[in-house]
Design an enzyme around this catalytic site. Structure first.
Site, PDB file in Angstrom:
ATOM      1  N   GLU A   1      54.831  30.430  16.306  1.00  0.00           N
ATOM      2  CA  GLU A   1      56.094  31.048  16.723  1.00  0.00           C
ATOM      3  C   GLU A   1      55.872  32.395  17.407  1.00  0.00           C
ATOM      4  OE1 GLU A   1      58.437  29.614  12.693  1.00  0.00           O
ATOM      5  OE2 GLU A   1      58.420  31.717  13.258  1.00  0.00           O
TER       6      GLU A   1
ATOM      7  N   CYS B   1      57.015  39.620  19.788  1.00  0.00           N
ATOM      8  CA  CYS B   1      56.247  39.567  18.546  1.00  0.00           C
ATOM      9  C   CYS B   1      55.472  38.252  18.562  1.00  0.00           C
ATOM     10  CB  CYS B   1      57.204  39.623  17.349  1.00  0.00           C
ATOM     11  SG  CYS B   1      56.355  39.379  15.784  1.00  0.00           S
TER      12      CYS B   1
ATOM     13  N   CYS C   1      48.576  31.081   7.510  1.00  0.00           N
ATOM     14  CA  CYS C   1      47.977  32.327   7.025  1.00  0.00           C
ATOM     15  C   CYS C   1      47.425  32.093   5.632  1.00  0.00           C
ATOM     16  CB  CYS C   1      49.035  33.434   6.993  1.00  0.00           C
ATOM     17  SG  CYS C   1      48.354  35.036   6.508  1.00  0.00           S
TER      18      CYS C   1
ATOM     19  N   CYS D   1      51.161  35.780   0.759  1.00  0.00           N
ATOM     20  CA  CYS D   1      52.282  36.632   0.305  1.00  0.00           C
ATOM     21  C   CYS D   1      53.427  35.727  -0.174  1.00  0.00           C
ATOM     22  CB  CYS D   1      52.756  37.551   1.425  1.00  0.00           C
ATOM     23  SG  CYS D   1      51.437  38.610   2.033  1.00  0.00           S
TER      24      CYS D   1
ATOM     25  N   CYS E   1      56.719  34.871   1.922  1.00  0.00           N
ATOM     26  CA  CYS E   1      56.524  34.578   3.346  1.00  0.00           C
ATOM     27  C   CYS E   1      56.412  33.084   3.616  1.00  0.00           C
ATOM     28  CB  CYS E   1      55.272  35.302   3.815  1.00  0.00           C
ATOM     29  SG  CYS E   1      54.809  34.878   5.491  1.00  0.00           S
TER      30      CYS E   1
ATOM     31  N   CYS F   1      59.789  35.143   9.941  1.00  0.00           N
ATOM     32  CA  CYS F   1      58.506  34.658  10.426  1.00  0.00           C
ATOM     33  C   CYS F   1      58.091  33.370   9.704  1.00  0.00           C
ATOM     34  CB  CYS F   1      57.524  35.796  10.167  1.00  0.00           C
ATOM     35  SG  CYS F   1      55.837  35.357  10.107  1.00  0.00           S
TER      36      CYS F   1
END
Ligand code: SF4
Length: 342
Positions: free
Chosen positions: A91, A104, A111, A115, A118, A332
């Site tokens: 994205e 961005c 990832c 976290c 997220c 995100c």
């Protein structure tokens, strides 16, 4: 296998051209075409036909496919879902700010930092993005919107410093006069706090803005939200930030996502203010967009204002980030997650 020229620096492109028996000065021309958005060698009209067909045999210019675009009616924010050639998706977001158009971008597909609030962490890391795939998010958005991008934040999916080599290539390429000609001061790189790489980026790119995702005033709260805090505790992280500031003479930004009931109490604000005392910094409070998959929700506006006032009273520079794209899947990783059918 053909060489994807979008991944190369000008120097690497010069060597590539020499390997084809061509003059190296052509590299700048080709590089400039790529960053102007050319997808094929045919478009490079100032190259000889001979060279164009030679390039078509040995090289390619890969591009991202736009899978989906969400457009915010409220503020012109456009969120892109791009398809990579191996089936992964990423994205990027186009935002209009008073100080200029900002994109961005993502630095990894997925990832591995884990976290807990997220959406990008949910399926772990799929792979690093190449320098070309990072640049292509900006190039594609410039082409799609017809607008020039003035600022880039590497704050989408992924931990940029976990993909340091490709990130470095990308930063150098977009900074090139024949690339996107973006000043280093117009670029912000975020990190969840990979200390050794923070010191490396201070040495390699001292002009770049560093944004450190803090999200908590102490290790107890932070370790519930960010597993990285077990590897790099907060006192070491803040010490690395001080060193970064000393080395670069640049102010650091601390990102603080306000998560309802997790890190947004008055006590949390007071403690944060004490920890940041004396550090040349700016705190960005981010009202967390709700991601149903993580079970977390954002702090209400009045509580966010109270948190900001406490920091201000204690002399900390702070802003609440303007909520852009609140009518689309702006958090995100949300769009990508939906695309994967999760
Ligand atoms: S917040 Fe950033 S570092 Fe943490 S899991 Fe999400 S993408 Fe990775």
């Amino acid at each position: 296998m053909k060489t994807n020229l979008k991944n190369l620096s000008i120097k690497e492109m010069e060597r590539f051209l020499e390997s084809l028996g061509e003059k190296k000065f052509r590299a700048k021309q080709i590089f400039s075409w790529i960053y102007k958005g050319a997808d094929s060698f045919e478009e490079m009209t100032d190259l000889s036909k001979d060279l164009r067909s030679k390039l078509a045999e040995d090289a390619e210019i890969k591009k991202l496919n736009i899978l989906k675009v969400q457009n915010s009616e409220k503020d012109g924010t456009r969120k892109y879902l791009f398809g990579l050639d191996d089936g992964n998706s990423i994205e990027a977001v186009f935002m209009k700010y008073k100080f200029g158009n900002t994109v961005c971008i993502s630095s990894q597909a997925g990832c591995r930092m884990g976290c807990s609030f997220c959406a990008s962490a949910i399926n772990g890391l799929q792979r690093n993005l190449t320098a070309g795939e990072m640049a292509d998010q900006i190039i594609s958005i410039e082409k799609d919107t017809g607008e020039k991008i003035g600022n880039v934040v590497v704050m989408g999916t992924g931990e940029p410093l976990d993909n340091y080599e490709n990130l470095s290539g990308f930063l150098r390429n977009i900074h090139e006069k024949d690339g996107l000609n973006l000043g280093m001061r117009s670029i912000t790189v975020s990190t969840c706090g990979l200390i050794p790489k923070m010191l490396e980026i201070a040495a390699d790119f001292p002009q770049i803005n560093l944004a450190v995702s803090l999200h908590a005033p102490n290790d107890t709260v932070r370790s519930k939200l960010m597993p990285i805090s077990k590897r790099y505790p907060m006192n070491e992280l803040l010490e690395a930030c001080r060193q970064h500031i000393e080395k670069t003479s640049r102010r650091i930004t601390f990102e603080y996502a306000l998560v309802k009931g997790a890190n947004d109490s008055d006590g949390n604000a007071e403690e944060l203010a004490s920890k940041l005392r004396g550090i040349n910094c700016h705190v960005n409070l981010i009202p967390l967009n709700r991601v149903s998959e993580t079970g977390f929700s954002g702090t209400e506006r009045k509580d966010a204002d109270r948190f900001r006032e406490i920091l201000e009273r204690r002399g900390i520079q702070v802003t609440i980030r303007r909520e852009l794209g609140s009518d689309i899947d702006a958090a995100c990783g949300q769009l990508r997650l939906k695309n994967n059918g999760n």
